[in-house]
Design an enzyme around this catalytic site. Structure first.
Site, PDB file in Angstrom:
ATOM      1  N   ASP A 142     -10.303   7.943  12.886  1.00 43.29           N
ATOM      2  CA  ASP A 142     -10.366   7.526  11.475  1.00 43.29           C
ATOM      3  C   ASP A 142     -10.986   6.134  11.349  1.00 43.29           C
ATOM      4  O   ASP A 142     -10.437   5.251  10.681  1.00 43.29           O
ATOM      5  CB  ASP A 142      -8.977   7.554  10.846  1.00 43.29           C
ATOM      6  CG  ASP A 142      -9.034   7.564   9.317  1.00 43.29           C
ATOM      7  OD1 ASP A 142     -10.112   7.875   8.770  1.00 43.29           O
ATOM      8  OD2 ASP A 142      -8.015   7.258   8.679  1.00 43.29           O
ATOM      9  N   GLY A 174       0.814  -1.206   0.000  1.00 50.09           N
ATOM     10  CA  GLY A 174       0.000   0.000   0.000  1.00 50.09           C
ATOM     11  C   GLY A 174       0.846   1.253   0.000  1.00 50.09           C
ATOM     12  O   GLY A 174       2.011   1.238   0.400  1.00 50.09           O
TER      13      GLY A 174
END
Length: 474
Positions: A162, A41
């Site tokens: 988050d 990622g």
């Protein structure tokens, strides 16, 4: 294979045993133990790699996060660096929790910052959603798994900031949900909660006060609620809110029905005003636990004295030609080796004295058996010395029992006569139940439980290895 961590390396792939990159000459391992295998990622402030810990015999997998910001703005770089360091600090501060990745190392090498943490093998809920919308039972299980995790991090004065499907992974080995990416997490103190700061988080899932830079603990609960309705509908949260009316319209997009009770829990998680939203994970857990569970819970009908007596008398009734009607339910309950078979009964043409004698005989025999059976022993904190079961009374109040697991243990919870949970709870989880009248708590390893009754201070439930039952009532 080895993968070079130099961001400017043109040929980062190397042999598995390489010590330095064959193209740029950079040392391949971090701290002579962590070797990147391949990238998994990349975001605006860094890259993530799957890696192995070669210093351990079995070479377990781990994750390397490299701080590598794409932005060159000085203020953004400073903020990004602080967030990266904060994730390491938060992971270290929180210590070990089975549903939060363990921090393995935080270091700087070759002018780059690195964070190494436990590898969670599984799929994110964002990936799972591609298979179809979630059902009510799946959302209930999600809330039961993650609310105790939020309770844990909030008790450590940390706000995640988050929460979204991409930051929740279902661990493949045990199907448990794990909360990842604490990079946006914020340490909260009494004064810090009142200060305006930088807005961190993903806009679709972010609470209104967090957008203004004033995140509070209930901001995480809001984001969890938005996550739930996104999973229920497969729709963007932006499309689930009617800005004209100022209200959520997620029910209009459901693909599976949702009960009113769960709907009310979600609505309260989604309240824009913090004074109308759940203020703590505990309060949300209590409401969720008190709501009936689909496909699991069963209603309990009131019984008359005759029905209570009849539960013990299947064979004698047959001998006396007392005809049983169709059985209502049969349930087997572990813990104290109990079972009950409930039946409506119709007594035909027997005189009352004869029936009473026959009905009383098994009751007498059961009383004798109870008298000679081994008594249970209870710890000082909860026990009544002359009793075989402890009863804790809260006059004229709802009954709320909260348990924190310090080790794995079998637990059974009965709320107002209905079995709400029976099974093994893992270490580190906290669960709360609320009843109108009574909660019965049974544990196969009482020393593994820390119990709070109606918000009293936590107390150890009993001794390790002890089988214990306590009745909490009002």
């Amino acid at each position: 294979m080895s993968y070079c961590l130099n961001p400017t390396c043109a040929e980062p792939q190397n042999r598995s045993e390489a010590e330095v990159c064959q193209h740029c000459g950079l040392i391949v391992q971090l701290q002579n133990r962590y070797r990147a295998i391949n990238p998994i990622g990349q975001g605006g402030f860094g890259r993530t790699f799957l890696a192995v810990n070669e210093a351990e015999l079995l070479k377990p997998r781990c994750v390397i996060k490299q701080f590598f910001p794409q932005q060159q703005d000085a203020n953004l770089l400073k903020t990004a660096s602080q967030l990266f360091q904060r994730e390491a600090q938060r992971l270290e501060q929180l210590g070990h929790h089975p549903q939060i990745p363990t921090l393995l190392a935080y270091l700087e090498q070759d002018h780059h910052q690195y964070l190494v943490q436990e590898w969670i093998d599984g799929q994110t809920l964002e990936q799972e959603l591609k298979m179809g919308a979630f059902t009510e039972n799946q959302i209930r299980q999600l809330l039961q798994d993650l609310l105790p995790v939020l309770q844990f991090i909030h008790h450590h004065h940390v706000i995640h900031r988050d929460i979204k499907p991409a930051n929740i992974i279902r661990r493949r080995v045990d199907r448990t949900l794990v909360l990842v990416d604490l990079g946006a997490a914020k340490f909260a103190t009494g004064t810090a909660l009142l200060k305006t700061g930088t807005m961190i988080g993903s806009a679709e899932y972010t609470a209104p006060e967090q957008i203004r830079g004033k995140a509070v603990f209930s901001s995480d609960l809001y984001s969890l609620g938005v996550t739930c309705i996104h999973l229920l509908t497969q729709m963007s949260p932006f499309d689930l809110f009617d800005g004209t009316e100022g209200q959520w319209i997620w029910r209009d997009y459901l693909t599976h029905s949702v009960s009113d009770r769960l709907g009310k829990v979600l609505d309260k998680l989604l309240e824009s005003a913090t004074n109308r939203r759940y203020r703590s994970a505990e309060s949300a857990i209590a409401d969720l636990s008190s709501a009936p569970q689909l496909e699991v819970s069963r209603s309990v009908e009131p019984t008359t004295p005759w029905q209570t007596i009849a539960e013990t008398l299947v064979n004698p009734l047959i001998a006396l030609d007392i005809e049983p009607a169709k059985p209502l339910a049969t349930a087997a309950k572990s813990g104290a080796a109990r079972f009950a078979s409930r039946q409506h009964l119709r007594i035909s043409n027997w005189s009352f004295p004869a029936a009473l004698i026959v009905l009383s005989l098994p009751i007498f025999l059961m009383s004798v058996l109870r008298a000679v059976s081994s008594p249970r022993h209870y710890s000082h904190d909860f026990a009544k010395p002359a009793s075989q079961s402890a009863t804790i009374v809260a006059p004229h109040l709802p009954v709320t029992v909260s348990i924190l697991m310090t080790d794995r243990a079998w637990v059974s919870i009965t709320v107002d006569g209905k079995l709400e949970f029976e099974g093994v709870l893992p270490e580190g989880i906290r669960q709360t139940w609320t009843a109108d009248q009574q909660i019965i708590l049974q544990a196969g390893n009482a020393g593994a439980l820390v119990v709070s009754f109606n918000q009293t201070p936590d107390q150890v439930f009993g001794k390790f290895g002890e089988i214990k039952e306590v009745i909490f009532s009002n």
